[in-house]
Design an enzyme around this catalytic site. Structure first.
Site: not given
Ligand code: ADP
Length: 167
Positions: A22, A48, A97, A135
């Site tokens: 992120h 949850k 990704r 995450s």
């Molecule tokens: P996650 O997919 O890690 O649970 P989020 O739902 O918060 O995280 O994702 C928010 C945005 O960040 C999405 O567009 C997701 O594809 C992107 N994202 C999450 N992790 C990465 C990463 N390691 N590299 C690039 N983009 C990411």
């Protein structure tokens, strides 16, 4: 928007917790935008399986970006398009990704465009080292006793350890 307006982008997600992936996307965004609003979605985050509540996620982001005054972290609930419109922001950033992200991300972008045609979704690819990182995997590894300090900032790793020690 005229030529002198600052370019502002919104990066929405659950960020539970914010990872180096992120952070990489946020910093890349600042190469093409003047300001970035990282928006933690209330609705998408109440699973949850969550680790941090929304206020804790926001606090972690503020710590991670303490030196970067062009980044603002805030929570939103409801539709992303409504939040973007209320803030008068027309760019949404999403990370891609791998091909596996693509179908869902494209669908979301098309739906958001249906809901508000002025909103553009911009996709950024992270550093290849972070392309496996999510995450949810960080939470899972941490819950099973693994070391996640390579995948998140030190302040986040510390909070994850504290959280799991008390939880
Ligand atoms: P996650 O997919 O890690 O649970 P989020 O739902 O918060 O995280 O994702 C928010 C945005 O960040 C999405 O567009 C997701 O594809 C992107 N994202 C999450 N992790 C990465 C990463 N390691 N590299 C690039 N983009 C990411």
């Amino acid at each position: 928007m005229n030529a002198s307006s600052p370019v502002v982008a919104i990066y929405p997600g659950s960020f539970d917790p914010i990872t180096r992936g992120h952070e990489d996307i946020a910093r890349r965004t600042l190469r093409v935008a003047d300001r970035l609003i990282i928006a933690v979605a209330h609705t998408a985050t109440q699973s949850k399986n969550s680790l941090f509540d929304v206020d804790e996620r926001l606090e972690l982001m503020r710590l991670v970006f303490a030196e970067e005054d062009r980044v603002e972290a805030c929570a939103f609930s409801g539709l992303l398009v409504d939040f973007a419109r209320a803030r008068d922001v027309r760019f949404v950033i999403r990370g891609l990704r791998a091909v596996s992200d693509f179908e869902y991300e494209l669908q979301m972008a098309q739906m958001n465009r249906e809901l508000w045609p002025d909103l553009e979704t911009v996709f950024l690819a992270p550093e290849v080292d972070y392309s496996f990182l999510s995450s949810s995997l960080v939470r899972e590894v941490a819950r099973l006793g693994g070391d996640v300090s390579r995948f998140v900032s030190p302040v986040v790793a510390q909070r994850v350890r504290e959280k799991l020690a008390v939880g």
